[in-house]
Write a protein that holds these residues in place. Structure first.
Motif, PDB file in Angstrom:
ATOM      1  N   GLY A 157       0.927  -1.270  -0.121  1.00 48.37           N
ATOM      2  CA  GLY A 157       0.085  -0.133   0.034  1.00 48.37           C
ATOM      3  C   GLY A 157       0.752   1.242  -0.078  1.00 48.37           C
ATOM      4  O   GLY A 157       1.879   1.427   0.532  1.00 48.37           O
ATOM      5  N   TRP A 158       0.276   2.229  -0.621  1.00 45.02           N
ATOM      6  CA  TRP A 158       1.136   3.612  -0.594  1.00 45.02           C
ATOM      7  C   TRP A 158       1.358   4.078   0.846  1.00 45.02           C
ATOM      8  O   TRP A 158       2.550   4.556   1.078  1.00 45.02           O
ATOM      9  N   PRO A 159       0.523   3.977   1.624  1.00 44.46           N
ATOM     10  CA  PRO A 159       0.765   4.672   2.845  1.00 44.46           C
ATOM     11  C   PRO A 159       1.875   3.718   3.800  1.00 44.46           C
ATOM     12  O   PRO A 159       2.647   4.334   4.488  1.00 44.46           O
ATOM     13  N   ALA A 160       1.600   2.383   3.571  1.00 42.89           N
ATOM     14  CA  ALA A 160       2.531   1.605   4.093  1.00 42.89           C
ATOM     15  C   ALA A 160       3.933   1.358   3.563  1.00 42.89           C
ATOM     16  O   ALA A 160       5.130   1.586   4.344  1.00 42.89           O
ATOM     17  N   ALA A 161       4.238   1.989   2.313  1.00 44.22           N
ATOM     18  CA  ALA A 161       5.218   2.309   1.953  1.00 44.22           C
ATOM     19  C   ALA A 161       6.134   3.380   2.189  1.00 44.22           C
ATOM     20  O   ALA A 161       7.271   3.513   2.433  1.00 44.22           O
ATOM     21  N   THR A 162       5.230   4.237   2.690  1.00 46.41           N
ATOM     22  CA  THR A 162       5.835   5.552   3.086  1.00 46.41           C
ATOM     23  C   THR A 162       6.141   5.451   4.529  1.00 46.41           C
ATOM     24  O   THR A 162       7.234   5.897   4.912  1.00 46.41           O
ATOM     25  N   ALA A 163       5.576   4.750   5.257  1.00 43.78           N
ATOM     26  CA  ALA A 163       5.675   4.463   6.695  1.00 43.78           C
ATOM     27  C   ALA A 163       6.806   3.276   7.039  1.00 43.78           C
ATOM     28  O   ALA A 163       7.629   3.813   8.135  1.00 43.78           O
ATOM     29  N   TYR A 164       6.969   2.295   6.257  1.00 43.13           N
ATOM     30  CA  TYR A 164       7.890   1.236   6.732  1.00 43.13           C
ATOM     31  C   TYR A 164       8.925   1.334   5.744  1.00 43.13           C
ATOM     32  O   TYR A 164      10.116   0.678   6.015  1.00 43.13           O
ATOM     33  N   LEU A 165       8.984   1.546   4.297  1.00 42.10           N
ATOM     34  CA  LEU A 165      10.131   1.475   3.633  1.00 42.10           C
ATOM     35  C   LEU A 165      10.688   2.763   3.131  1.00 42.10           C
ATOM     36  O   LEU A 165      11.350   3.045   2.026  1.00 42.10           O
ATOM     37  N   ASP A 166      10.558   3.735   3.474  1.00 37.41           N
ATOM     38  CA  ASP A 166      10.971   5.143   3.101  1.00 37.41           C
ATOM     39  C   ASP A 166      10.519   5.574   1.759  1.00 37.41           C
ATOM     40  O   ASP A 166      11.550   5.967   0.991  1.00 37.41           O
ATOM     41  N   PHE A 167       9.354   5.479   1.442  1.00 34.21           N
ATOM     42  CA  PHE A 167       8.943   5.588  -0.103  1.00 34.21           C
ATOM     43  C   PHE A 167       8.872   7.202  -0.227  1.00 34.21           C
ATOM     44  O   PHE A 167       8.110   7.852   0.839  1.00 34.21           O
ATOM     45  N   ASP A 168       9.460   7.664  -1.209  1.00 35.48           N
ATOM     46  CA  ASP A 168       9.457   9.139  -1.274  1.00 35.48           C
ATOM     47  C   ASP A 168       7.998   9.796  -1.901  1.00 35.48           C
ATOM     48  O   ASP A 168       7.710  10.887  -1.793  1.00 35.48           O
ATOM     49  N   GLY A 169       6.996   8.943  -2.129  1.00 37.45           N
ATOM     50  CA  GLY A 169       5.663   9.372  -2.699  1.00 37.45           C
ATOM     51  C   GLY A 169       5.633   9.786  -4.047  1.00 37.45           C
ATOM     52  O   GLY A 169       4.658  10.229  -4.531  1.00 37.45           O
ATOM     53  N   HIS A 170       6.749   9.667  -4.916  1.00 39.33           N
ATOM     54  CA  HIS A 170       6.799   9.970  -6.426  1.00 39.33           C
ATOM     55  C   HIS A 170       6.108   8.737  -7.193  1.00 39.33           C
ATOM     56  O   HIS A 170       6.900   7.640  -7.011  1.00 39.33           O
ATOM     57  N   ALA A 171       5.249   8.917  -7.959  1.00 33.53           N
ATOM     58  CA  ALA A 171       4.887   7.785  -8.796  1.00 33.53           C
ATOM     59  C   ALA A 171       5.926   7.716 -10.089  1.00 33.53           C
ATOM     60  O   ALA A 171       6.538   8.591 -10.578  1.00 33.53           O
ATOM     61  N   THR A 172       6.142   6.224 -10.241  1.00 36.91           N
ATOM     62  CA  THR A 172       7.073   5.882 -11.495  1.00 36.91           C
ATOM     63  C   THR A 172       6.339   5.461 -12.661  1.00 36.91           C
ATOM     64  O   THR A 172       6.783   5.620 -13.802  1.00 36.91           O
ATOM     65  N   THR A 173       4.968   5.088 -12.371  1.00 30.21           N
ATOM     66  CA  THR A 173       4.169   4.386 -13.391  1.00 30.21           C
ATOM     67  C   THR A 173       2.860   4.984 -13.172  1.00 30.21           C
ATOM     68  O   THR A 173       2.299   4.743 -12.139  1.00 30.21           O
ATOM     69  N   ILE A 174       2.169   5.777 -14.131  1.00 29.56           N
ATOM     70  CA  ILE A 174       0.648   6.114 -14.057  1.00 29.56           C
ATOM     71  C   ILE A 174      -0.122   5.560 -15.070  1.00 29.56           C
ATOM     72  O   ILE A 174       0.340   5.503 -16.280  1.00 29.56           O
ATOM     73  N   TYR A 175      -1.088   4.709 -14.654  1.00 30.02           N
ATOM     74  CA  TYR A 175      -1.830   4.108 -15.650  1.00 30.02           C
ATOM     75  C   TYR A 175      -3.049   5.002 -15.874  1.00 30.02           C
ATOM     76  O   TYR A 175      -3.796   5.172 -14.832  1.00 30.02           O
ATOM     77  N   THR A 176      -3.610   5.320 -16.928  1.00 25.79           N
ATOM     78  CA  THR A 176      -4.826   6.007 -17.156  1.00 25.79           C
ATOM     79  C   THR A 176      -5.708   5.376 -18.304  1.00 25.79           C
ATOM     80  O   THR A 176      -5.078   4.898 -19.714  1.00 25.79           O
ATOM     81  N   ARG A 177      -6.877   5.159 -18.045  1.00 26.90           N
ATOM     82  CA  ARG A 177      -7.807   4.909 -19.157  1.00 26.90           C
ATOM     83  C   ARG A 177      -8.749   6.030 -19.527  1.00 26.90           C
ATOM     84  O   ARG A 177      -9.123   6.991 -18.615  1.00 26.90           O
ATOM     85  N   ALA A 178      -8.989   6.090 -20.781  1.00 24.15           N
ATOM     86  CA  ALA A 178      -9.892   7.239 -21.363  1.00 24.15           C
ATOM     87  C   ALA A 178     -10.924   6.799 -22.480  1.00 24.15           C
ATOM     88  O   ALA A 178     -10.690   5.448 -22.687  1.00 24.15           O
TER      89      ALA A 178
END
Length: 419
Positions: free
Chosen positions: A229-250
Protein backbone atom coordinates in the motif's frame (compact mmCIF):
# COMPACT_ATOMS: atom_id res chain seq x y z
CA UNK A 1 -120.90 33.11 -55.18
CA UNK A 2 -118.99 30.87 -53.19
CA UNK A 3 -115.40 29.96 -53.97
CA UNK A 4 -112.62 27.92 -52.53
CA UNK A 5 -111.23 29.27 -49.33
CA UNK A 6 -107.98 31.13 -49.62
CA UNK A 7 -104.84 29.14 -48.89
CA UNK A 8 -102.93 30.10 -45.83
CA UNK A 9 -99.20 29.83 -46.28
CA UNK A 10 -97.37 29.32 -42.98
CA UNK A 11 -94.55 31.70 -42.36
CA UNK A 12 -92.27 29.03 -40.86
CA UNK A 13 -91.87 26.91 -44.02
CA UNK A 14 -88.18 26.62 -45.03
CA UNK A 15 -87.22 28.40 -48.20
CA UNK A 16 -86.60 26.24 -51.25
CA UNK A 17 -83.09 24.95 -51.65
CA UNK A 18 -81.11 27.23 -53.81
CA UNK A 19 -78.79 24.49 -55.05
CA UNK A 20 -78.28 20.76 -54.64
CA UNK A 21 -74.58 20.98 -55.38
CA UNK A 22 -73.65 20.54 -51.73
CA UNK A 23 -75.74 17.37 -51.49
CA UNK A 24 -73.99 15.92 -54.53
CA UNK A 25 -70.46 16.47 -53.18
CA UNK A 26 -68.60 13.23 -52.25
CA UNK A 27 -68.23 12.35 -48.61
CA UNK A 28 -64.81 12.74 -47.11
CA UNK A 29 -62.98 9.71 -45.81
CA UNK A 30 -62.13 9.87 -42.16
CA UNK A 31 -58.94 8.14 -40.89
CA UNK A 32 -61.05 5.24 -39.58
CA UNK A 33 -62.70 4.90 -43.00
CA UNK A 34 -59.29 4.92 -44.70
CA UNK A 35 -58.11 2.04 -42.50
CA UNK A 36 -61.32 0.09 -43.10
CA UNK A 37 -61.26 0.58 -46.86
CA UNK A 38 -57.52 -0.05 -47.07
CA UNK A 39 -57.84 -3.25 -45.07
CA UNK A 40 -60.73 -4.54 -47.18
CA UNK A 41 -58.39 -5.80 -49.87
CA UNK A 42 -56.28 -7.60 -47.28
CA UNK A 43 -59.30 -9.20 -45.61
CA UNK A 44 -60.87 -10.41 -48.85
CA UNK A 45 -57.60 -12.00 -50.02
CA UNK A 46 -55.98 -13.19 -46.80
CA UNK A 47 -53.69 -15.80 -48.37
CA UNK A 48 -52.20 -13.34 -50.82
CA UNK A 49 -51.88 -10.73 -48.07
CA UNK A 50 -50.09 -13.20 -45.80
CA UNK A 51 -47.70 -14.30 -48.54
CA UNK A 52 -46.99 -10.71 -49.56
CA UNK A 53 -46.41 -9.63 -45.95
CA UNK A 54 -44.21 -12.70 -45.50
CA UNK A 55 -42.02 -11.60 -48.40
CA UNK A 56 -41.63 -8.16 -46.83
CA UNK A 57 -41.05 -9.70 -43.40
CA UNK A 58 -38.27 -11.92 -44.76
CA UNK A 59 -36.50 -8.90 -46.22
CA UNK A 60 -36.80 -6.88 -43.01
CA UNK A 61 -35.90 -9.88 -40.85
CA UNK A 62 -32.81 -10.39 -42.99
CA UNK A 63 -31.84 -6.76 -42.50
CA UNK A 64 -32.48 -6.81 -38.73
CA UNK A 65 -30.66 -10.14 -38.38
CA UNK A 66 -27.64 -8.93 -40.33
CA UNK A 67 -27.53 -5.68 -38.39
CA UNK A 68 -28.14 -7.43 -35.05
CA UNK A 69 -25.63 -10.24 -35.61
CA UNK A 70 -23.03 -7.82 -36.94
CA UNK A 71 -23.58 -5.44 -34.03
CA UNK A 72 -23.42 -8.31 -31.55
CA UNK A 73 -20.21 -9.53 -33.17
CA UNK A 74 -18.79 -6.04 -33.01
CA UNK A 75 -19.74 -5.77 -29.34
CA UNK A 76 -17.99 -9.07 -28.68
CA UNK A 77 -14.96 -7.89 -30.65
CA UNK A 78 -14.94 -4.61 -28.73
CA UNK A 79 -15.05 -6.58 -25.49
CA UNK A 80 -12.08 -8.68 -26.55
CA UNK A 81 -10.12 -5.68 -27.78
CA UNK A 82 -10.91 -3.79 -24.59
CA UNK A 83 -9.22 -6.62 -22.70
CA UNK A 84 -6.10 -5.77 -24.71
CA UNK A 85 -6.08 -2.24 -23.32
CA UNK A 86 -7.16 -0.23 -26.32
CA UNK A 87 -7.80 2.80 -24.12
CA UNK A 88 -4.94 2.32 -21.66
CA UNK A 89 -2.13 4.88 -21.60
CA UNK A 90 0.88 4.92 -19.30
CA UNK A 91 2.83 7.90 -18.02
CA UNK A 92 6.39 7.57 -16.72
CA UNK A 93 9.24 9.94 -15.92
CA UNK A 94 11.78 10.43 -18.65
CA UNK A 95 15.27 11.89 -18.51
CA UNK A 96 16.17 15.23 -17.00
CA UNK A 97 18.23 17.89 -18.79
CA UNK A 98 21.35 16.66 -17.04
CA UNK A 99 20.82 13.14 -18.34
CA UNK A 100 19.61 11.67 -15.05
CA UNK A 101 16.25 10.21 -14.20
CA UNK A 102 13.43 12.74 -13.90
CA UNK A 103 10.66 12.49 -11.33
CA UNK A 104 6.96 13.10 -11.58
CA UNK A 105 5.36 15.61 -9.19
CA UNK A 106 3.42 14.11 -6.31
CA UNK A 107 0.29 15.85 -7.69
CA UNK A 108 0.50 14.11 -11.08
CA UNK A 109 -2.23 11.58 -10.39
CA UNK A 110 -4.91 14.03 -9.14
CA UNK A 111 -4.07 16.41 -11.99
CA UNK A 112 -4.48 13.67 -14.59
CA UNK A 113 -7.77 12.57 -13.02
CA UNK A 114 -9.18 16.04 -13.75
CA UNK A 115 -8.90 15.50 -17.52
CA UNK A 116 -12.47 15.19 -18.75
CA UNK A 117 -12.31 12.02 -20.89
CA UNK A 118 -10.16 10.16 -18.33
CA UNK A 119 -12.26 7.44 -16.71
CA UNK A 120 -9.72 5.71 -14.45
CA UNK A 121 -6.25 6.50 -13.16
CA UNK A 122 -3.94 4.66 -10.77
CA UNK A 123 -0.22 4.67 -10.10
CA UNK A 124 2.65 2.60 -8.81
CA UNK A 125 5.86 3.87 -7.30
CA UNK A 126 9.04 1.80 -7.48
CA UNK A 127 11.29 1.38 -4.45
CA UNK A 128 14.63 0.74 -6.19
CA UNK A 129 16.67 -0.15 -3.11
CA UNK A 130 14.06 -2.43 -1.60
CA UNK A 131 13.92 -6.16 -2.27
CA UNK A 132 11.73 -9.05 -1.22
CA UNK A 133 12.91 -12.44 0.02
CA UNK A 134 11.27 -15.62 1.19
CA UNK A 135 13.41 -15.63 4.34
CA UNK A 136 15.58 -13.12 6.15
CA UNK A 137 18.64 -15.39 5.90
CA UNK A 138 18.81 -15.31 2.12
CA UNK A 139 21.81 -13.28 0.84
CA UNK A 140 20.86 -9.79 -0.26
CA UNK A 141 22.36 -10.32 -3.72
CA UNK A 142 19.86 -13.10 -4.48
CA UNK A 143 16.86 -10.81 -4.99
CA UNK A 144 15.52 -12.85 -7.89
CA UNK A 145 14.80 -9.73 -9.93
CA UNK A 146 11.68 -9.02 -7.90
CA UNK A 147 10.76 -5.35 -7.65
CA UNK A 148 8.80 -3.74 -4.83
CA UNK A 149 6.09 -1.26 -5.82
CA UNK A 150 3.85 1.03 -3.85
CA UNK A 151 0.37 0.76 -5.37
CA UNK A 152 -2.90 2.67 -5.38
CA UNK A 153 -5.98 0.79 -4.27
CA UNK A 154 -7.75 1.17 -7.63
CA UNK A 155 -4.85 -0.32 -9.59
CA UNK A 156 -6.60 -3.68 -10.36
CA UNK A 157 -9.63 -1.95 -11.89
CA UNK A 158 -7.45 0.28 -14.03
CA UNK A 159 -5.19 -2.44 -15.47
CA UNK A 160 -7.83 -5.23 -15.44
CA UNK A 161 -5.96 -7.31 -12.86
CA UNK A 162 -7.64 -10.14 -10.99
CA UNK A 163 -6.79 -11.97 -7.79
CA UNK A 164 -5.79 -15.63 -8.03
CA UNK A 165 -5.87 -16.17 -4.27
CA UNK A 166 -6.60 -14.00 -1.27
CA UNK A 167 -7.65 -10.38 -1.59
CA UNK A 168 -6.37 -7.06 -2.85
CA UNK A 169 -5.27 -4.29 -0.53
CA UNK A 170 -7.96 -2.17 1.11
CA UNK A 171 -8.06 1.00 3.20
CA UNK A 172 -6.94 -0.94 6.29
CA UNK A 173 -4.29 -3.31 4.93
CA UNK A 174 -2.74 -0.57 2.78
CA UNK A 175 -1.55 1.11 6.00
CA UNK A 176 0.10 -1.95 7.51
CA UNK A 177 2.83 -4.43 6.47
CA UNK A 178 0.72 -6.33 3.96
CA UNK A 179 1.79 -7.31 0.45
CA UNK A 180 0.19 -8.67 -2.73
CA UNK A 181 2.49 -10.77 -4.90
CA UNK A 182 2.55 -10.86 -8.67
CA UNK A 183 2.01 -14.20 -10.34
CA UNK A 184 5.65 -14.73 -11.28
CA UNK A 185 6.82 -13.40 -7.89
CA UNK A 186 4.75 -15.98 -6.01
CA UNK A 187 6.21 -18.79 -8.12
CA UNK A 188 9.78 -17.61 -7.55
CA UNK A 189 9.24 -17.41 -3.82
CA UNK A 190 7.49 -20.77 -3.71
CA UNK A 191 4.23 -19.37 -2.36
CA UNK A 192 1.05 -20.96 -3.62
CA UNK A 193 -1.56 -19.31 -1.43
CA UNK A 194 -2.05 -16.21 0.69
CA UNK A 195 -2.78 -16.32 4.40
CA UNK A 196 -2.22 -14.65 7.71
CA UNK A 197 0.59 -17.10 8.46
CA UNK A 198 2.37 -16.53 5.12
CA UNK A 199 5.02 -13.82 5.27
CA UNK A 200 7.86 -12.50 3.14
CA UNK A 201 10.80 -10.32 4.06
CA UNK A 202 10.51 -6.89 2.43
CA UNK A 203 13.03 -4.12 3.05
CA UNK A 204 14.11 -5.54 6.40
CA UNK A 205 10.56 -6.13 7.68
CA UNK A 206 8.15 -9.04 7.61
CA UNK A 207 5.08 -8.42 5.43
CA UNK A 208 2.01 -10.65 5.44
CA UNK A 209 0.96 -11.99 2.03
CA UNK A 210 -2.73 -11.08 1.68
CA UNK A 211 -3.13 -11.88 -2.02
CA UNK A 212 -1.62 -13.28 -5.20
CA UNK A 213 -2.42 -11.81 -8.61
CA UNK A 214 -3.26 -13.62 -11.79
CA UNK A 215 -1.13 -12.72 -14.76
CA UNK A 216 -1.77 -9.14 -15.88
CA UNK A 217 -1.51 -8.94 -19.69
CA UNK A 218 -1.97 -5.16 -19.75
CA UNK A 219 0.78 -4.55 -17.20
CA UNK A 220 3.23 -7.48 -17.32
CA UNK A 221 5.65 -5.61 -15.04
CA UNK A 222 3.28 -6.36 -12.16
CA UNK A 223 3.78 -10.11 -12.58
CA UNK A 224 7.33 -9.90 -11.21
CA UNK A 225 6.58 -7.40 -8.43
CA UNK A 226 5.52 -7.28 -4.82
CA UNK A 227 2.90 -4.59 -4.23
CA UNK A 228 2.37 -2.79 -0.93
CA UNK A 229 0.00 0.00 0.00
CA UNK A 230 1.03 3.59 -0.65
CA UNK A 231 0.79 4.61 3.04
CA UNK A 232 2.65 1.47 4.20
CA UNK A 233 5.45 2.08 1.71
CA UNK A 234 5.83 5.61 3.04
CA UNK A 235 5.74 4.53 6.69
CA UNK A 236 7.85 1.36 6.59
CA UNK A 237 10.00 1.48 3.44
CA UNK A 238 11.01 5.17 3.19
CA UNK A 239 9.03 5.72 0.00
CA UNK A 240 9.27 9.30 -1.30
CA UNK A 241 5.69 9.34 -2.66
CA UNK A 242 6.59 9.96 -6.32
CA UNK A 243 4.84 7.77 -8.88
CA UNK A 244 7.02 6.01 -11.43
CA UNK A 245 4.18 4.65 -13.59
CA UNK A 246 0.71 6.13 -13.96
CA UNK A 247 -1.92 4.00 -15.68
CA UNK A 248 -4.70 5.97 -17.35
CA UNK A 249 -7.86 4.88 -19.10
CA UNK A 250 -9.80 7.28 -21.31
CA UNK A 251 -12.89 7.21 -23.48
CA UNK A 252 -12.10 5.37 -26.71
CA UNK A 253 -12.93 8.31 -28.94
CA UNK A 254 -10.62 10.62 -26.96
CA UNK A 255 -7.56 8.42 -26.42
CA UNK A 256 -5.39 10.37 -28.87
CA UNK A 257 -6.53 13.73 -27.50
CA UNK A 258 -5.83 12.61 -23.92
CA UNK A 259 -2.38 11.36 -24.91
CA UNK A 260 -1.54 14.77 -26.37
CA UNK A 261 -2.15 16.54 -23.04
CA UNK A 262 -0.91 13.91 -20.59
CA UNK A 263 2.70 15.06 -20.48
CA UNK A 264 1.82 18.71 -19.85
CA UNK A 265 -0.76 17.69 -17.24
CA UNK A 266 1.48 15.27 -15.38
CA UNK A 267 4.39 17.72 -15.18
CA UNK A 268 3.44 21.25 -16.25
CA UNK A 269 6.92 22.59 -15.42
CA UNK A 270 8.79 20.09 -17.60
CA UNK A 271 6.47 18.20 -19.98
CA UNK A 272 9.48 17.17 -22.09
CA UNK A 273 10.66 15.04 -19.16
CA UNK A 274 7.56 12.83 -19.28
CA UNK A 275 7.16 9.67 -21.36
CA UNK A 276 3.67 8.78 -22.55
CA UNK A 277 2.85 5.52 -24.31
CA UNK A 278 1.14 5.73 -27.68
CA UNK A 279 -2.37 4.31 -28.13
CA UNK A 280 -2.48 0.58 -28.53
CA UNK A 281 -2.43 -0.95 -32.02
CA UNK A 282 -5.56 -2.78 -30.92
CA UNK A 283 -7.39 0.57 -30.80
CA UNK A 284 -6.51 1.19 -34.44
CA UNK A 285 -7.74 -2.28 -35.32
CA UNK A 286 -10.94 -1.63 -33.39
CA UNK A 287 -11.62 1.61 -35.22
CA UNK A 288 -10.95 -0.05 -38.58
CA UNK A 289 -13.35 -2.87 -37.66
CA UNK A 290 -16.02 -0.33 -36.71
CA UNK A 291 -15.71 1.37 -40.10
CA UNK A 292 -15.90 -1.95 -41.93
CA UNK A 293 -18.95 -3.03 -39.97
CA UNK A 294 -20.68 0.29 -40.64
CA UNK A 295 -20.20 -0.08 -44.40
CA UNK A 296 -21.39 -3.68 -44.30
CA UNK A 297 -24.53 -2.78 -42.36
CA UNK A 298 -25.47 0.02 -44.72
CA UNK A 299 -24.96 -2.13 -47.81
CA UNK A 300 -26.88 -5.16 -46.61
CA UNK A 301 -29.65 -3.04 -45.12
CA UNK A 302 -30.13 -1.19 -48.41
CA UNK A 303 -30.33 -4.46 -50.36
CA UNK A 304 -32.89 -5.92 -47.94
CA UNK A 305 -35.07 -2.80 -48.10
CA UNK A 306 -34.87 -2.76 -51.89
CA UNK A 307 -36.06 -6.36 -52.03
CA UNK A 308 -38.96 -5.52 -49.71
CA UNK A 309 -39.91 -2.50 -51.82
CA UNK A 310 -39.96 -4.53 -55.03
CA UNK A 311 -42.20 -7.09 -53.32
CA UNK A 312 -44.67 -4.41 -52.24
CA UNK A 313 -44.76 -2.81 -55.68
CA UNK A 314 -45.29 -6.15 -57.38
CA UNK A 315 -48.10 -7.07 -55.02
CA UNK A 316 -49.91 -3.78 -55.46
CA UNK A 317 -49.63 -3.76 -59.28
CA UNK A 318 -51.14 -7.25 -59.41
CA UNK A 319 -53.85 -6.13 -56.99
CA UNK A 320 -54.83 -3.28 -59.31
CA UNK A 321 -54.98 -5.58 -62.34
CA UNK A 322 -57.10 -8.13 -60.50
CA UNK A 323 -59.54 -5.60 -59.04
CA UNK A 324 -60.37 -3.44 -62.07
CA UNK A 325 -64.04 -4.36 -61.86
CA UNK A 326 -64.11 -3.45 -58.16
CA UNK A 327 -62.53 -0.11 -58.97
CA UNK A 328 -65.09 0.53 -61.72
CA UNK A 329 -67.95 -0.34 -59.38
CA UNK A 330 -66.68 2.04 -56.71
CA UNK A 331 -66.25 4.81 -59.26
CA UNK A 332 -69.78 4.21 -60.54
CA UNK A 333 -71.12 4.50 -57.01
CA UNK A 334 -69.52 7.92 -56.61
CA UNK A 335 -66.00 7.28 -55.35
CA UNK A 336 -63.60 9.95 -56.54
CA UNK A 337 -60.18 9.39 -58.04
CA UNK A 338 -58.64 10.64 -54.82
CA UNK A 339 -60.58 8.14 -52.71
CA UNK A 340 -59.52 5.25 -54.94
CA UNK A 341 -55.94 6.46 -54.76
CA UNK A 342 -56.09 6.69 -50.95
CA UNK A 343 -57.61 3.19 -50.75
CA UNK A 344 -54.75 1.49 -52.60
CA UNK A 345 -52.10 3.61 -50.92
CA UNK A 346 -53.52 2.72 -47.49
CA UNK A 347 -53.57 -0.95 -48.45
CA UNK A 348 -49.92 -0.75 -49.48
CA UNK A 349 -48.97 0.91 -46.18
CA UNK A 350 -50.90 -1.64 -44.11
CA UNK A 351 -49.24 -4.48 -46.00
CA UNK A 352 -45.82 -2.92 -45.43
CA UNK A 353 -46.52 -2.31 -41.74
CA UNK A 354 -47.57 -5.92 -41.17
CA UNK A 355 -44.49 -7.21 -42.94
CA UNK A 356 -42.21 -4.72 -41.19
CA UNK A 357 -43.45 -5.51 -37.68
CA UNK A 358 -43.21 -9.25 -38.31
CA UNK A 359 -39.76 -8.87 -39.84
CA UNK A 360 -38.44 -6.87 -36.88
CA UNK A 361 -39.74 -9.48 -34.44
CA UNK A 362 -38.23 -12.37 -36.41
CA UNK A 363 -34.94 -10.52 -36.79
CA UNK A 364 -34.66 -9.99 -33.03
CA UNK A 365 -35.37 -13.67 -32.37
CA UNK A 366 -32.79 -14.80 -34.93
CA UNK A 367 -30.17 -12.42 -33.50
CA UNK A 368 -30.80 -13.57 -29.94
CA UNK A 369 -30.60 -17.22 -30.96
CA UNK A 370 -27.34 -16.79 -32.85
CA UNK A 371 -25.75 -14.70 -30.12
CA UNK A 372 -26.66 -17.24 -27.45
CA UNK A 373 -25.00 -20.07 -29.39
CA UNK A 374 -21.82 -18.00 -29.72
CA UNK A 375 -21.80 -16.70 -26.14
CA UNK A 376 -21.97 -13.15 -27.44
CA UNK A 377 -23.98 -10.25 -26.07
CA UNK A 378 -27.28 -9.76 -27.89
CA UNK A 379 -27.32 -6.26 -29.34
CA UNK A 380 -30.03 -5.06 -31.72
CA UNK A 381 -29.70 -1.30 -32.23
CA UNK A 382 -32.84 0.71 -31.70
CA UNK A 383 -32.12 2.70 -34.84
CA UNK A 384 -32.20 -0.54 -36.85
CA UNK A 385 -35.66 -1.49 -35.56
CA UNK A 386 -37.18 1.96 -35.90
CA UNK A 387 -35.34 2.68 -39.13
CA UNK A 388 -36.28 -0.68 -40.63
CA UNK A 389 -39.96 -0.20 -39.88
CA UNK A 390 -39.91 3.43 -41.00
CA UNK A 391 -38.06 2.58 -44.20
CA UNK A 392 -40.55 -0.21 -44.87
CA UNK A 393 -43.45 2.23 -44.59
CA UNK A 394 -41.65 4.74 -46.80
CA UNK A 395 -40.84 2.14 -49.42
CA UNK A 396 -44.39 0.79 -49.17
CA UNK A 397 -45.75 4.27 -49.84
CA UNK A 398 -43.43 4.80 -52.80
CA UNK A 399 -44.04 1.30 -54.15
CA UNK A 400 -47.82 1.66 -53.78
CA UNK A 401 -47.98 5.15 -55.26
CA UNK A 402 -47.83 4.09 -58.91
CA UNK A 403 -50.46 1.34 -58.57
CA UNK A 404 -52.67 3.75 -56.64
CA UNK A 405 -52.39 6.42 -59.35
CA UNK A 406 -53.00 3.82 -62.02
CA UNK A 407 -56.12 2.60 -60.25
CA UNK A 408 -57.41 6.15 -59.83
CA UNK A 409 -57.01 6.89 -63.54
CA UNK A 410 -59.27 4.04 -64.60
CA UNK A 411 -62.62 5.34 -65.84
CA UNK A 412 -65.75 3.53 -64.56
CA UNK A 413 -66.76 2.29 -68.02
CA UNK A 414 -63.28 1.02 -68.82
CA UNK A 415 -62.95 -0.76 -65.50
CA UNK A 416 -66.44 -2.35 -65.66
CA UNK A 417 -65.88 -3.50 -69.23
CA UNK A 418 -62.82 -5.49 -68.13
CA UNK A 419 -63.71 -9.18 -67.71
Amino acid sequence: MTGSPPQVVPDDLPPPARSNARDLSPARLRPRDVLRVGGAGLRTRPLRAVLSALGIAIGIAAMISVVGISTSSRADLDRQLAALGTNLLTVAPGSSLSGGNATLPAESVPMISRIGPVTEVAATGKLPETHVYRHNRIPAAESGGISVLAAHLDLPATVAASIAHGTWLNEATARYPAVVLGNATARRLGIGAAGTDVQVYVGGRWFTVVGILDQVPLAPELDSAALVGWPAATAYLDFDGHATTIYTRAADADVTAVRDVLAATANPQAPNQVKVSRPSDALTARQAADRSFAGLLLGLGAVALLVGGVGVANTMVISVLERRSEIGLRRSLGATRGQVRVQFLAESLLLSALGGIGGVAVGIVVTAGYASTRSMPTVVPGWAMVGGLGATLLIGAVAGLYPAIRAARLSPTEALATP
